[in-house]
Design a protein around this motif. Sequence first.
Motif, PDB file in Angstrom:
ATOM      1  N   MET A  13      41.991  31.070  42.666  1.00 44.82           N
ATOM      2  CA  MET A  13      41.771  32.319  41.959  1.00 44.82           C
ATOM      3  C   MET A  13      42.227  33.462  42.864  1.00 44.82           C
ATOM      4  N   LYS A  14      43.078  34.303  42.338  1.00 46.77           N
ATOM      5  CA  LYS A  14      43.517  35.481  43.089  1.00 46.77           C
ATOM      6  C   LYS A  14      42.586  36.635  42.745  1.00 46.77           C
ATOM      7  N   VAL A  15      41.952  37.223  43.775  1.00 42.41           N
ATOM      8  CA  VAL A  15      41.052  38.362  43.592  1.00 42.41           C
ATOM      9  C   VAL A  15      41.622  39.540  44.369  1.00 42.41           C
ATOM     10  N   ILE A  16      41.800  40.669  43.678  1.00 43.29           N
ATOM     11  CA  ILE A  16      42.272  41.878  44.341  1.00 43.29           C
ATOM     12  C   ILE A  16      41.202  42.960  44.223  1.00 43.29           C
ATOM     13  N   ARG A  17      41.266  43.917  45.120  1.00 40.94           N
ATOM     14  CA  ARG A  17      40.324  45.042  45.078  1.00 40.94           C
ATOM     15  C   ARG A  17      40.645  45.935  43.891  1.00 40.94           C
ATOM     16  N   SER A  18      39.626  46.265  43.152  1.00 41.65           N
ATOM     17  CA  SER A  18      39.818  47.146  42.011  1.00 41.65           C
ATOM     18  C   SER A  18      39.994  48.591  42.476  1.00 41.65           C
ATOM     19  N   ILE A  19      39.265  48.949  43.534  1.00 42.42           N
ATOM     20  CA  ILE A  19      39.330  50.307  44.058  1.00 42.42           C
ATOM     21  C   ILE A  19      39.761  50.214  45.520  1.00 42.42           C
ATOM     22  N   PRO A  20      41.027  50.504  45.814  1.00 41.00           N
ATOM     23  CA  PRO A  20      41.502  50.398  47.199  1.00 41.00           C
ATOM     24  C   PRO A  20      40.671  51.267  48.142  1.00 41.00           C
ATOM     25  N   GLY A  21      40.412  50.728  49.314  1.00 34.65           N
ATOM     26  CA  GLY A  21      39.676  51.478  50.321  1.00 34.65           C
ATOM     27  C   GLY A  21      38.172  51.297  50.266  1.00 34.65           C
ATOM     28  N   MET A  22      37.641  50.662  49.217  1.00 39.16           N
ATOM     29  CA  MET A  22      36.197  50.413  49.173  1.00 39.16           C
ATOM     30  C   MET A  22      35.854  49.362  50.225  1.00 39.16           C
ATOM     31  N   PRO A  23      34.769  49.579  50.941  1.00 35.71           N
ATOM     32  CA  PRO A  23      34.371  48.578  51.934  1.00 35.71           C
ATOM     33  C   PRO A  23      33.828  47.322  51.244  1.00 35.71           C
ATOM     34  N   ASN A  24      33.722  46.240  51.988  1.00 34.83           N
ATOM     35  CA  ASN A  24      33.090  45.003  51.521  1.00 34.83           C
ATOM     36  C   ASN A  24      33.733  44.463  50.241  1.00 34.83           C
ATOM     37  N   LYS A  25      34.923  43.950  50.408  1.00 36.63           N
ATOM     38  CA  LYS A  25      35.682  43.368  49.304  1.00 36.63           C
ATOM     39  C   LYS A  25      34.864  42.300  48.576  1.00 36.63           C
ATOM     40  N   VAL A  26      34.998  42.248  47.253  1.00 33.26           N
ATOM     41  CA  VAL A  26      34.348  41.224  46.446  1.00 33.26           C
ATOM     42  C   VAL A  26      35.092  39.902  46.666  1.00 33.26           C
ATOM     43  N   THR A  27      34.331  38.834  46.922  1.00 33.78           N
ATOM     44  CA  THR A  27      34.936  37.545  47.228  1.00 33.78           C
ATOM     45  C   THR A  27      35.149  36.705  45.973  1.00 33.78           C
ATOM     46  N   GLU A  28      35.933  35.659  46.112  1.00 33.02           N
ATOM     47  CA  GLU A  28      36.165  34.724  45.012  1.00 33.02           C
ATOM     48  C   GLU A  28      34.844  34.101  44.548  1.00 33.02           C
ATOM     49  N   ASP A  29      33.984  33.704  45.487  1.00 27.40           N
ATOM     50  CA  ASP A  29      32.679  33.129  45.116  1.00 27.40           C
ATOM     51  C   ASP A  29      31.837  34.131  44.332  1.00 27.40           C
ATOM     52  N   GLU A  30      31.877  35.392  44.719  1.00 29.19           N
ATOM     53  CA  GLU A  30      31.107  36.421  44.012  1.00 29.19           C
ATOM     54  C   GLU A  30      31.648  36.648  42.596  1.00 29.19           C
ATOM     55  N   VAL A  31      32.962  36.615  42.440  1.00 27.17           N
ATOM     56  CA  VAL A  31      33.551  36.747  41.105  1.00 27.17           C
ATOM     57  C   VAL A  31      33.133  35.557  40.245  1.00 27.17           C
ATOM     58  N   ASN A  32      33.232  34.350  40.802  1.00 23.45           N
ATOM     59  CA  ASN A  32      32.810  33.156  40.068  1.00 23.45           C
ATOM     60  C   ASN A  32      31.350  33.270  39.642  1.00 23.45           C
ATOM     61  N   ASP A  33      30.468  33.651  40.564  1.00 23.10           N
ATOM     62  CA  ASP A  33      29.041  33.781  40.246  1.00 23.10           C
ATOM     63  C   ASP A  33      28.811  34.818  39.147  1.00 23.10           C
ATOM     64  N   PHE A  34      29.480  35.950  39.257  1.00 24.97           N
ATOM     65  CA  PHE A  34      29.344  37.015  38.258  1.00 24.97           C
ATOM     66  C   PHE A  34      29.749  36.505  36.869  1.00 24.97           C
ATOM     67  N   LEU A  35      30.896  35.843  36.792  1.00 24.40           N
ATOM     68  CA  LEU A  35      31.397  35.365  35.511  1.00 24.40           C
ATOM     69  C   LEU A  35      30.535  34.233  34.949  1.00 24.40           C
ATOM     70  N   LEU A  36      30.034  33.377  35.816  1.00 22.48           N
ATOM     71  CA  LEU A  36      29.198  32.261  35.364  1.00 22.48           C
ATOM     72  C   LEU A  36      27.832  32.727  34.873  1.00 22.48           C
ATOM     73  N   GLN A  37      27.281  33.781  35.478  1.00 28.39           N
ATOM     74  CA  GLN A  37      25.928  34.226  35.157  1.00 28.39           C
ATOM     75  C   GLN A  37      25.888  35.350  34.119  1.00 28.39           C
ATOM     76  N   SER A  38      26.984  36.021  33.899  1.00 28.92           N
ATOM     77  CA  SER A  38      27.000  37.207  33.056  1.00 28.92           C
ATOM     78  C   SER A  38      26.791  36.885  31.581  1.00 28.92           C
ATOM     79  N   LYS A  39      25.944  37.684  30.946  1.00 28.37           N
ATOM     80  CA  LYS A  39      25.789  37.636  29.491  1.00 28.37           C
ATOM     81  C   LYS A  39      26.340  38.922  28.872  1.00 28.37           C
ATOM     82  N   LEU A  40      27.170  39.608  29.626  1.00 26.52           N
ATOM     83  CA  LEU A  40      27.834  40.803  29.123  1.00 26.52           C
ATOM     84  C   LEU A  40      28.947  40.393  28.159  1.00 26.52           C
ATOM     85  N   ASN A  41      29.399  41.332  27.361  1.00 26.92           N
ATOM     86  CA  ASN A  41      30.561  41.079  26.515  1.00 26.92           C
ATOM     87  C   ASN A  41      31.834  41.176  27.343  1.00 26.92           C
TER      88      ASN A  41
END
Length: 159
Positions: free
Chosen positions: A1-29
């Motif tokens: 999975m390729k993960v890029i920063r949505s907002i350049p320059g923000m500290p603490n880049k979101v990781t692939e594991d965090e994206v996976n967790d977000f997508l797996l747990q989310s009940k958002l539309n």
Amino acid sequence: MKVIRSIPGMPNKVTEDEVNDFLLQSKLNLQLATVDEDGYPSIQPLWFLYVKEPGKIYVATPKTTRKALNLYKNPDKVYFSIDDENFPYKGAKGRGIARISENADWNIPIVEKIILKYLGTKDNPLAQTIMENTRKGIQIIIEITPKFFSAWDFGKSMQ
């Protein structure tokens, strides 16, 4: 999975594991953007199912909806976004390729998982209608293969 920063320059880049967790747990539309016959974007909210392996996103919709008709004509231009509107804001978006399945036997287990994720039961009248439409071939599955994820998490930037 390729993960890029949505907002350049923000500290603490979101990781692939965090994206996976977000997508797996989310009940958002999921907001799905397709391209209509006039070349304009059409954006629709949908329930979704993310499957980590093989890294695909699944949504269900009747095959006569605008989004489905757009994808039959142009499956290579899909954009999606799943975001939490509550602070601290977080989300993932990306571009992908869509594949449509009209195969009810293949679609039924996916639709069941989507229903259980959002409604918690298959006994709900809405769930029963969706399942019946899937069995009849009215409801289809759109399988999205993301090319990348652009992710953000404002909670991480405050750490």
